[in-house]
Design a protein around this motif. Sequence first.
Motif, PDB file in Angstrom:
ATOM      1  N   LEU A  37     -13.818  17.442 -23.444  1.00 61.12           N
ATOM      2  CA  LEU A  37     -15.014  16.878 -22.767  1.00 61.12           C
ATOM      3  C   LEU A  37     -14.562  16.548 -21.328  1.00 61.12           C
ATOM      4  O   LEU A  37     -15.574  16.638 -20.385  1.00 61.12           O
ATOM      5  CB  LEU A  37     -15.452  15.489 -23.187  1.00 61.12           C
ATOM      6  N   GLU A 101     -15.259  29.494 -22.193  1.00 61.14           N
ATOM      7  CA  GLU A 101     -16.530  28.478 -23.002  1.00 61.14           C
ATOM      8  C   GLU A 101     -16.529  28.922 -24.437  1.00 61.14           C
ATOM      9  O   GLU A 101     -17.202  27.857 -25.168  1.00 61.14           O
ATOM     10  CB  GLU A 101     -17.857  29.448 -22.355  1.00 61.14           C
ATOM     11  N   LYS A 104     -14.254  26.443 -26.125  1.00 63.56           N
ATOM     12  CA  LYS A 104     -14.898  25.086 -26.020  1.00 63.56           C
ATOM     13  C   LYS A 104     -15.932  25.110 -27.365  1.00 63.56           C
ATOM     14  O   LYS A 104     -15.968  24.110 -28.080  1.00 63.56           O
ATOM     15  CB  LYS A 104     -15.525  24.683 -24.892  1.00 63.56           C
ATOM     16  N   ILE A 105     -16.715  26.478 -27.530  1.00 61.17           N
ATOM     17  CA  ILE A 105     -17.571  26.092 -28.311  1.00 61.17           C
ATOM     18  C   ILE A 105     -16.915  26.141 -29.891  1.00 61.17           C
ATOM     19  O   ILE A 105     -17.447  25.231 -30.892  1.00 61.17           O
ATOM     20  CB  ILE A 105     -18.682  27.515 -28.346  1.00 61.17           C
ATOM     21  N   SER A 242     -20.819  16.875 -27.964  1.00 61.37           N
ATOM     22  CA  SER A 242     -21.009  17.064 -26.525  1.00 61.37           C
ATOM     23  C   SER A 242     -19.962  18.146 -26.017  1.00 61.37           C
ATOM     24  O   SER A 242     -20.025  18.512 -24.975  1.00 61.37           O
ATOM     25  CB  SER A 242     -20.323  15.562 -26.090  1.00 61.37           C
ATOM     26  N   LEU A 243     -18.698  18.499 -26.735  1.00 56.31           N
ATOM     27  CA  LEU A 243     -18.130  19.429 -26.241  1.00 56.31           C
ATOM     28  C   LEU A 243     -18.803  21.117 -26.543  1.00 56.31           C
ATOM     29  O   LEU A 243     -18.621  21.770 -25.671  1.00 56.31           O
ATOM     30  CB  LEU A 243     -16.847  19.759 -27.079  1.00 56.31           C
ATOM     31  N   LEU A 245     -22.258  21.932 -27.051  1.00 57.79           N
ATOM     32  CA  LEU A 245     -23.664  21.967 -26.734  1.00 57.79           C
ATOM     33  C   LEU A 245     -23.883  22.480 -25.268  1.00 57.79           C
ATOM     34  O   LEU A 245     -24.375  23.370 -25.098  1.00 57.79           O
ATOM     35  CB  LEU A 245     -24.488  20.718 -26.959  1.00 57.79           C
ATOM     36  N   PRO A 246     -22.949  21.738 -24.099  1.00 58.44           N
ATOM     37  CA  PRO A 246     -23.155  22.453 -22.783  1.00 58.44           C
ATOM     38  C   PRO A 246     -22.934  23.923 -22.806  1.00 58.44           C
ATOM     39  O   PRO A 246     -23.939  24.722 -22.160  1.00 58.44           O
ATOM     40  CB  PRO A 246     -22.212  21.459 -21.985  1.00 58.44           C
ATOM     41  N   PRO A 247     -21.782  24.552 -23.283  1.00 57.21           N
ATOM     42  CA  PRO A 247     -21.700  25.800 -23.107  1.00 57.21           C
ATOM     43  C   PRO A 247     -22.563  26.782 -23.831  1.00 57.21           C
ATOM     44  O   PRO A 247     -23.028  27.780 -23.578  1.00 57.21           O
ATOM     45  CB  PRO A 247     -20.136  25.958 -23.596  1.00 57.21           C
ATOM     46  N   ILE A 249     -25.833  26.197 -24.485  1.00 55.84           N
ATOM     47  CA  ILE A 249     -27.004  26.036 -23.390  1.00 55.84           C
ATOM     48  C   ILE A 249     -26.779  26.812 -22.264  1.00 55.84           C
ATOM     49  O   ILE A 249     -27.821  27.662 -21.878  1.00 55.84           O
ATOM     50  CB  ILE A 249     -27.165  24.371 -23.126  1.00 55.84           C
ATOM     51  N   HIS A 250     -25.660  26.823 -21.756  1.00 59.03           N
ATOM     52  CA  HIS A 250     -25.420  27.789 -20.605  1.00 59.03           C
ATOM     53  C   HIS A 250     -25.515  29.250 -20.931  1.00 59.03           C
ATOM     54  O   HIS A 250     -25.950  29.984 -19.860  1.00 59.03           O
ATOM     55  CB  HIS A 250     -24.036  27.498 -20.156  1.00 59.03           C
TER      56      HIS A 250
END
Length: 252
Positions: A37, A101, A104-105, A242-243, A245-247, A249-250
């Motif tokens: 994170l 990425e 991280k996912i 939190s770790l 979700l962002p990648p 969405i990207h």
Amino acid sequence: MDPLSLAGLLAIAFVAAYTQTLTGFALGLIMMGGVGLTGIIPLTDAAVLVSILVVVNALQVLLKGWRDIAFRQFFPALATSVLFLGAGYWLLTLMASNSLEGLKILLGTVIIVSSIQLSLKPEPLIKMSSPLSFAGFGAIAGVMGGMFSTSGPPLIYHFYRQPLKPGTIRETLVAIFATNALLRLGIVTASGQMPRASFWWSLCAIPVVMLATWLARKHPPPLSPVAMRKLAFLLLFLSGVSLALPPVIHML
């Protein structure tokens, strides 16, 4: 490593070691989730640090508790986890060089699934499971340990179903995790993939882990074991989401 980043890393290490000592799990998951994170250090370096911290934590825990290890269950689980550790490490290096990425996912997904699995109360067994079952769960743990130094969830779930004393389960798991961590450090060293010079500042986390382990054993919080486990599950789940979700969405 700048002072602020180092302070953040030490805070994550303290929380991880404190939780690990009270619950018997979560050091690797919390460390990897926190580092993922914050991005304080690369995930590959974080896995090396986790291995070192797992060994430090285990030495303190097993100094007096090694006699409680269930060796009949320890050896089959350890044997296969050791065999599959190399495969997990190979997968980590492959993904780290091709898709950060995606890494991280995957780590976030592992943490989420692990938190859900660990939150489920294992159905206790009347009879001890076969050595083959311990070997099977050990293999899954080996792959996870090789990738992220987080071999805990599969073995935790399986061991806590067995008709064994909680102390025996805890000491056996800690011994397996520590042995895997030592082997993983050996693989990293042999492959010439040791972290850069700046990484060694992170070893300041060692005395922090020792302090957190001592505090958790001598002065546990005014929470029941069940409440502490629920808090750990929630922390893991949120860090995993939190770790990952962002990648995701990207990529959409």
